[in-house]
Design a protein around this motif. Structure first.
Motif, PDB file in Angstrom:
ATOM      1  N   LEU A 174      27.414  46.785  46.330  1.00 36.88           N
ATOM      2  CA  LEU A 174      27.142  47.657  45.041  1.00 36.88           C
ATOM      3  C   LEU A 174      27.869  48.643  44.522  1.00 36.88           C
ATOM      4  O   LEU A 174      28.216  48.904  43.413  1.00 36.88           O
ATOM      5  N   ASP A 175      28.616  49.186  45.833  1.00 37.02           N
ATOM      6  CA  ASP A 175      29.436  50.240  45.518  1.00 37.02           C
ATOM      7  C   ASP A 175      30.681  49.891  44.495  1.00 37.02           C
ATOM      8  O   ASP A 175      31.037  50.571  43.731  1.00 37.02           O
ATOM      9  N   MET A 176      31.388  48.683  44.883  1.00 39.42           N
ATOM     10  CA  MET A 176      32.294  48.350  44.108  1.00 39.42           C
ATOM     11  C   MET A 176      31.992  47.617  42.803  1.00 39.42           C
ATOM     12  O   MET A 176      32.656  47.395  41.778  1.00 39.42           O
ATOM     13  N   LEU A 177      30.703  47.037  42.638  1.00 39.31           N
ATOM     14  CA  LEU A 177      30.117  46.300  41.544  1.00 39.31           C
ATOM     15  C   LEU A 177      30.173  47.448  40.231  1.00 39.31           C
ATOM     16  O   LEU A 177      30.192  47.285  39.093  1.00 39.31           O
ATOM     17  N   ARG A 178      29.476  48.705  40.880  1.00 38.14           N
ATOM     18  CA  ARG A 178      29.345  49.861  39.935  1.00 38.14           C
ATOM     19  C   ARG A 178      30.674  50.347  39.564  1.00 38.14           C
ATOM     20  O   ARG A 178      30.730  50.832  38.480  1.00 38.14           O
ATOM     21  N   LYS A 179      31.719  50.751  40.554  1.00 41.22           N
ATOM     22  CA  LYS A 179      32.630  51.298  40.165  1.00 41.22           C
ATOM     23  C   LYS A 179      33.490  50.453  39.303  1.00 41.22           C
ATOM     24  O   LYS A 179      34.183  50.871  38.340  1.00 41.22           O
ATOM     25  N   HIS A 180      33.560  49.340  39.366  1.00 44.00           N
ATOM     26  CA  HIS A 180      34.560  48.279  38.316  1.00 44.00           C
ATOM     27  C   HIS A 180      33.551  48.043  37.263  1.00 44.00           C
ATOM     28  O   HIS A 180      34.077  46.782  36.670  1.00 44.00           O
ATOM     29  N   GLN A 181      32.493  48.385  37.237  1.00 45.46           N
ATOM     30  CA  GLN A 181      31.587  47.997  35.833  1.00 45.46           C
ATOM     31  C   GLN A 181      31.461  46.603  35.961  1.00 45.46           C
ATOM     32  O   GLN A 181      31.353  45.803  34.878  1.00 45.46           O
ATOM     33  N   CYS A 182      30.992  45.665  37.105  1.00 46.08           N
ATOM     34  CA  CYS A 182      30.720  44.645  37.209  1.00 46.08           C
ATOM     35  C   CYS A 182      29.311  44.187  36.642  1.00 46.08           C
ATOM     36  O   CYS A 182      28.478  44.956  36.680  1.00 46.08           O
ATOM     37  N   SER A 183      28.936  43.000  36.076  1.00 45.08           N
ATOM     38  CA  SER A 183      27.839  42.402  35.589  1.00 45.08           C
ATOM     39  C   SER A 183      27.666  40.739  36.012  1.00 45.08           C
ATOM     40  O   SER A 183      28.679  40.336  36.017  1.00 45.08           O
ATOM     41  N   ILE A 184      26.373  40.749  36.695  1.00 42.08           N
ATOM     42  CA  ILE A 184      26.170  39.386  37.095  1.00 42.08           C
ATOM     43  C   ILE A 184      25.355  38.666  36.092  1.00 42.08           C
ATOM     44  O   ILE A 184      24.368  39.084  35.762  1.00 42.08           O
ATOM     45  N   ASP A 185      26.064  37.780  35.497  1.00 46.55           N
ATOM     46  CA  ASP A 185      25.559  37.065  34.309  1.00 46.55           C
ATOM     47  C   ASP A 185      25.191  35.524  34.902  1.00 46.55           C
ATOM     48  O   ASP A 185      25.857  34.685  34.776  1.00 46.55           O
ATOM     49  N   LEU A 186      24.022  35.525  34.891  1.00 50.93           N
ATOM     50  CA  LEU A 186      23.312  34.251  35.236  1.00 50.93           C
ATOM     51  C   LEU A 186      23.276  33.005  34.225  1.00 50.93           C
ATOM     52  O   LEU A 186      23.194  31.972  34.742  1.00 50.93           O
ATOM     53  N   LYS A 187      23.216  33.492  33.208  1.00 53.36           N
ATOM     54  CA  LYS A 187      23.163  32.398  32.087  1.00 53.36           C
ATOM     55  C   LYS A 187      24.400  31.869  31.835  1.00 53.36           C
ATOM     56  O   LYS A 187      24.391  30.648  31.836  1.00 53.36           O
ATOM     57  N   ASP A 188      25.641  32.424  32.039  1.00 51.26           N
ATOM     58  CA  ASP A 188      26.866  31.631  31.927  1.00 51.26           C
ATOM     59  C   ASP A 188      27.493  31.388  33.390  1.00 51.26           C
ATOM     60  O   ASP A 188      28.595  30.846  33.392  1.00 51.26           O
ATOM     61  N   ASN A 189      26.519  31.981  34.429  1.00 48.50           N
ATOM     62  CA  ASN A 189      26.920  31.510  35.888  1.00 48.50           C
ATOM     63  C   ASN A 189      28.352  32.217  36.131  1.00 48.50           C
ATOM     64  O   ASN A 189      29.400  31.404  36.568  1.00 48.50           O
TER      65      ASN A 189
ATOM     66  N   LEU B 186      42.494  44.389  45.769  1.00 49.49           N
ATOM     67  CA  LEU B 186      41.528  43.024  45.577  1.00 49.49           C
ATOM     68  C   LEU B 186      41.764  42.398  44.126  1.00 49.49           C
ATOM     69  O   LEU B 186      41.766  43.341  43.042  1.00 49.49           O
ATOM     70  N   LYS B 187      42.183  41.251  44.357  1.00 52.47           N
ATOM     71  CA  LYS B 187      42.358  40.556  43.114  1.00 52.47           C
ATOM     72  C   LYS B 187      41.274  39.803  42.627  1.00 52.47           C
ATOM     73  O   LYS B 187      40.693  38.760  43.246  1.00 52.47           O
ATOM     74  N   ILE B 188      40.623  39.940  41.479  1.00 46.50           N
ATOM     75  CA  ILE B 188      39.738  39.282  40.899  1.00 46.50           C
ATOM     76  C   ILE B 188      40.144  38.373  39.426  1.00 46.50           C
ATOM     77  O   ILE B 188      40.589  39.363  38.576  1.00 46.50           O
ATOM     78  N   GLY B 189      40.141  37.186  39.498  1.00 44.20           N
ATOM     79  CA  GLY B 189      40.702  36.698  38.602  1.00 44.20           C
ATOM     80  C   GLY B 189      42.393  36.937  38.404  1.00 44.20           C
ATOM     81  O   GLY B 189      43.084  36.821  39.202  1.00 44.20           O
ATOM     82  N   LYS B 190      42.790  37.518  37.342  1.00 39.76           N
ATOM     83  CA  LYS B 190      44.316  37.760  37.297  1.00 39.76           C
ATOM     84  C   LYS B 190      44.372  39.166  37.029  1.00 39.76           C
ATOM     85  O   LYS B 190      45.724  39.666  37.341  1.00 39.76           O
ATOM     86  N   ASN B 191      43.592  40.059  37.439  1.00 40.48           N
ATOM     87  CA  ASN B 191      43.846  41.550  37.750  1.00 40.48           C
ATOM     88  C   ASN B 191      43.435  41.865  39.255  1.00 40.48           C
ATOM     89  O   ASN B 191      42.863  41.569  39.899  1.00 40.48           O
ATOM     90  N   PHE B 192      44.124  43.078  39.621  1.00 41.48           N
ATOM     91  CA  PHE B 192      43.994  43.642  40.747  1.00 41.48           C
ATOM     92  C   PHE B 192      43.103  45.125  40.483  1.00 41.48           C
ATOM     93  O   PHE B 192      43.459  45.809  39.446  1.00 41.48           O
ATOM     94  N   TYR B 193      42.406  45.497  41.640  1.00 40.77           N
ATOM     95  CA  TYR B 193      41.449  46.590  41.536  1.00 40.77           C
ATOM     96  C   TYR B 193      41.711  47.095  42.842  1.00 40.77           C
ATOM     97  O   TYR B 193      41.537  46.547  43.766  1.00 40.77           O
ATOM     98  N   PRO B 194      41.671  48.502  43.023  1.00 45.13           N
ATOM     99  CA  PRO B 194      41.468  49.109  44.335  1.00 45.13           C
ATOM    100  C   PRO B 194      40.107  48.990  44.681  1.00 45.13           C
ATOM    101  O   PRO B 194      39.145  49.183  43.960  1.00 45.13           O
ATOM    102  N   CYS B 195      39.873  48.685  46.053  1.00 47.33           N
ATOM    103  CA  CYS B 195      38.872  48.669  46.815  1.00 47.33           C
ATOM    104  C   CYS B 195      38.639  49.125  48.186  1.00 47.33           C
ATOM    105  O   CYS B 195      39.681  49.210  48.834  1.00 47.33           O
ATOM    106  N   SER B 196      37.748  49.635  48.448  1.00 44.74           N
ATOM    107  CA  SER B 196      37.555  50.342  49.827  1.00 44.74           C
ATOM    108  C   SER B 196      36.263  49.544  50.633  1.00 44.74           C
ATOM    109  O   SER B 196      35.459  48.921  50.038  1.00 44.74           O
ATOM    110  N   PHE B 197      36.622  49.292  52.102  1.00 45.67           N
ATOM    111  CA  PHE B 197      35.920  48.421  52.615  1.00 45.67           C
ATOM    112  C   PHE B 197      35.117  49.018  53.877  1.00 45.67           C
ATOM    113  O   PHE B 197      35.992  49.928  54.635  1.00 45.67           O
TER     114      PHE B 197
END
Length: 417
Positions: A289-304, A264-275
């Protein structure tokens, strides 16, 4: 004390008067306020006219009471002695519509006011359309009667018996509706964006080299890809059909399998992902949520933006004009169908997969009897896995799936398979 006077032209006049004030004196004040001559005034309280010689408290008028002021020509007025062709019939139509049209067209001030306030009536007069004029006059008369009836009902309501249950119920409904209207007006003034449609959070991603618009949903338990999208991305050949089950949310949908790992490519990086693969045509890809937690993602609504990997990558959320038309469908975004799971609350509860002979699960523990859910309920392993943030049913199913192997069950729960 204070009294409120409602005039025939729907103006409201509030006055401070003495309780024993003469009605004639009150009418003299109203003559200044309303420009209605005293001789033509009729002052009504509870539907009855109050004579000029009476005092307000003697007529039953108290503090904050409502009076109605209607205008009537005095009996001694010369205009009342002879009928006029400019008058109206009881149904509101003109007695002599042609004479009325000529009279109104001869006064440019009246015509200018009609053009601003009643364009339809102005056009009927300008075109000498007698039938249209009469219809408009009748309609306006009916509307005026209805408004008078409504005002009378309000007056009756305010003067109703305070111990009458029905009267109290109507008063309560009127107060509640007034509060709702005030709240609505305040929202329009101070929070107008609340009436706009909210665009869901989408970002650009690539699955196995194929670009797509990913719906970021922290309310979805697992990352989901549709069967058609998986086929388009060339991943259907990797789908493990042993992981069939049911996805439950607001509705439910069939789980046709699971793809254990894909790039799974997000931006310029590749991450392993299960579906988890769903057989549902109205969704494409949900980043759950499983991949959001695994790859330490955060939803920043201030900077969108969506931040991935603890902030090493930031990708902007898409604007409405950047989304394809089928994602603008309000029903799909805001009114989830009962036949499929809600994209904002998907909870996956897959049953134990079908074990093919020699498959990876059966080969690991082929000599052990499969553990039933009843045997697993009180297992200490259940408690340890629940402490990681998973619910009991999901933990029991994972342990049952892997015949009690705690490490494999934990890896499965964290999306390692």
């Amino acid at each position: 004390m204070k009294v409120t006077v409602l005039t025939a032209d729907e103006r409201i006049v509030s006055l401070d008067v003495e309780p024993d004030e003469l009605v004639e004196n009150l009418k003299a004040i109203l003559e200044v306020e309303t420009q209605v001559p005293l001789a033509q005034q009729q002052l009504l309280f509870n539907g009855r006219e109050i004579p000029n010689s009476s005092r307000l408290n003697a007529a039953g008028v108290g503090d904050n009471d409502l009076l109605m002021l209607v205008s009537a020509r005095a009996a001694s007025s010369p205009a009342s002695a002879a009928p006029t062709d400019l008058g109206l019939n009881p149904d509101g139509s003109a007695i002599n519509p042609i004479a009325l049209i000529r009279h109104l067209r001869g006064d440019p001030n009246i015509m200018r006011q009609l053009q601003e306030s009643n364009r339809e009536l102005s056009q009927a007069i300008s075109n000498d359309n007698v039938d249209l004029l009469q219809n408009i006059l009748r309609q306006q008369h009916q509307q005026k009667l209805l408004m008078q009836q409504q005002r009378q009902r309000e007056i009756d309501l305010m003067n109703a018996d305070p111990f009458d249950v029905e009267a109290q119920k109507r008063i309560e409904e009127a107060i509640q509706q007034k509060n709702v209207d005030e709240n609505w007006e305040a929202a329009l003034e101070y929070n107008p964006e609340a009436f706009a449609r909210v665009i869901m959070l989408y970002v650009d991603m690539e699955v196995n080299g194929f670009p797509l618009k990913a719906f970021v949903d922290s309310g979805a338990q697992s990352t989901i890809i549709s069967k058609t999208c998986a086929e388009r991305c060339g991943l259907l050949r990797l789908m493990d059909k042993r992981y069939r089950g049911i996805a439950k949310g607001v509705g439910q949908s069939e789980i046709v399998g699971r793809i254990h790992v894909a790039p799974l490519k997000i931006g310029k990086n590749f991450y392993p992902c299960s579906f988890t693969v769903l057989d549902q045509a109205d969704l494409e890809f949900i980043f759950g949520l499983d991949m959001l937690r695994k790859h330490q993602c955060s939803i920043d609504l201030k900077d969108n933006v969506l931040r991935v990997g603890g902030g090493e990558i930031s990708v902007p959320f898409l604007q409405e004009n950047e989304l394809p038309l089928h994602l603008h469908d309000d029903k799909r975004l805001e009114e989830p169908s009962s036949s499929g799971p809600s994209s904002s609350a998907v909870a996956l509860h897959p049953p134990a997969p079908i074990h093919a002979p020699g498959g990876p699960v059966s080969s690991q523990d082929s000599n052990k009897r499969a553990r039933t859910p009843q045997e697993t309920q009180n297992d200490p392993k259940v408690q340890r896995l629940m402490e990681l943030g998973f619910d009991r049913n999901t933990v029991v199913q994972a342990l049952t799936l892997f015949n009690g192997n705690e490490e494999l069950a934990a890896s499965y729960l964290f999306g390692g398979f």
